[in-house]
Write an enzyme that holds these catalytic residues in place. Sequence first.
Site, PDB file in Angstrom:
ATOM      1  CD  GLU A 162      -2.774   0.831   2.780  1.00 37.17           C
ATOM      2  OE1 GLU A 162      -3.749   1.576   3.014  1.00 37.17           O
ATOM      3  OE2 GLU A 162      -2.142  -0.007   3.522  1.00 37.17           O
ATOM      4  CB  CYS A 165      -4.305  -2.295   3.925  1.00 39.34           C
ATOM      5  SG  CYS A 165      -3.620  -2.617   5.672  1.00 39.34           S
ATOM      6  CE  LYS A 218      -7.095   1.004   4.021  1.00 44.73           C
ATOM      7  NZ  LYS A 218      -5.745   1.034   4.800  1.00 44.73           N
TER       8      LYS A 218
END
Length: 670
Positions: free
Chosen positions: A51, A179, A120
């Site tokens: 990330e 993540c 995200k």
Amino acid sequence: MPVGPSTDGFFRIAASTPRIRVADVDANAAAILSCVRHAAAQGAGALVLPELCLTGYTCADLFFDRALLRAAEAALARILDATADVPMFFTVGLPVAAGSALYNCTAACCRGELLGLTAKESLPNYGEFYERRWFAPAPRPEDPLTVEVAGRLAPLASRIVYRCADEGMADLALGVEVCEDLWIAAPPSVDMARAGATVILNSSASSEVIGKAEYRRSLVAGQSARLFCAYAYADAGEGESTTDLVFAGENLIAENGSLLAGTPLFSCEMAIADVDLDRLAAERRRCTTWVEPAASEAGVLDVGFSFSLDADICSAADAEPPAIPGAPRLMYSALDTLRIFPRTPFVPAAREDIAERCETIFGLQAAGLKTRLAHTGTKHAVIGLSGGLDSTLALLVTVRAFDALDLPRAGITAVSMPGFGTTRRTKGNAETLAEALGVSFREVPIGPAVERHFADIGHDPAVQDVTYENSQARERTQILMDIANQVGGFVIGTGDLSELALGWATYNGDHMSMYGVNASVPKTLVRHLVRCAADAFGGQIAQTLLDILDTPVSPELLPPTGAGEIAQRTEDLVGPYELHDFFLYHLLRFGFAPGKIYRMACRAFSGVYDSETVRSWLRVFYRRFFAQQFKRSCLPDGPKVGSVTLSPRGDWRMPSDAAMRLWLAEIDAL
């Protein structure tokens, strides 16, 4: 190497942690390019990186700085330009400004193209993580943004599925999540997998604390299991700021619940593994609760892409390496994959796992028989005890079931029925084992009855053909059934899964019983079960069991040698059981084609059997498997102990008259 079916569906993926410097975009871009080139040189078709690796995850308020954002965009453009000759799907994490919002994005790249920007969804705002201070949640896939980044237009949203359009790669579809999106109650990967994604890539920056690594591994493996997918996870590591956190750079690759590859904590290494797209597709097809809605209904955004493979790159197994650096095969056959295929797929590799597995199987077998005995009120059981492996296992299971019901072991009648091929060794082991276990023992020689039967049907005993052999098997079954009537008991079947697959049973002879306790146990596993029983019992019982294990597998239907030894060895007639169990597992468990099973077996048994031997016995296996289905269509009940069984009532439903031509033709063409 062709990209079509002969590649066997293996696709190589990698997860890597580049050594970065926080906010040093140029240095990070160089590290990313190094990872991309290294993965391509290893033949990977997909690479996931951590990330925000282009800037560093720990830039904090520097994410608001325009200089950093411009530098990241320019660096992504350079990376894309520099990888235009690399046929590999890879990710780059970077912050992307769009309008008045800033997004934590993972860029999907392939051959110089920016395919999309997966943003995200779930932004943590707890502990040391304050992502909501800098980033906005991803736009939904039904309302994506179209942004210009690095001089290229691309969709920006969550839940983007990248589908490969290249010939022979229809099962390859990749989803990307970032993540924290994995750690929430309903991860985006669920929708992406339901929409067809077989490979999920996770770009992560997961700080390390005590106990987190074990949880992370279980999370990645578990997600790959419930989604029937491959899951590659790349973690931030060396170079991130340690102001308040430490990042360990653990990279993981899992497939359908199993971790295939991983890197040590606190290293900047690459995990690489070949995932089996054929296997994943087969698992989904088998699972009736797995439903794939249309992409629009699943809530994902579809993006197509191509590796743009030249036809000559993968045209033949002996093709010259392609001119494109790091662009060898993208799909692999079982002969050149990184995967290791266990020779005994029914048997765990670790010794401690074998003991646990055997105990579980004994428990399942005994529980099934115990329930059947209790339900019918039966307090007696009859077993034909030959002194061979299968009848020994059946007796051990029956003893355990009787013990669980608090029934006296004397209610078990072990019957030795010596015939024309019975040796002193097997007969003696049968009697010794019955006595040591405390069960009733009877000896009923079948020779006179069979000879009378030969006279009745006009068969010459000198002709030792199938009539000669099967008359003995049916006489034994008649004796067992009649004794069961005498004592008011059940005949316990002894035949195993491997014999059922090959049809190695006399119809209405040893093929028949009132409950077949070994019906789902393959021959390679029978050995381990008996050995574990020997370890548990010790003493005289162990000595007898070990001698039984050392006895060649034989139906003992032909007269012994002049020295009194077994003359008829089953594996000389039908082939090695370790090969047949290997074939059986991969046919039934995953529906693999003969060619793939052949190449897997050649790889697994390299140095044991040559390729022609493997091919020859594979043909025998398929021929017998198809021709003998009629015997499996009327099997007695028996407990299921594993994922591969042949019960006609549930796990394997096949017409007895199915033609075998397609399968044999493929084998003959190998």
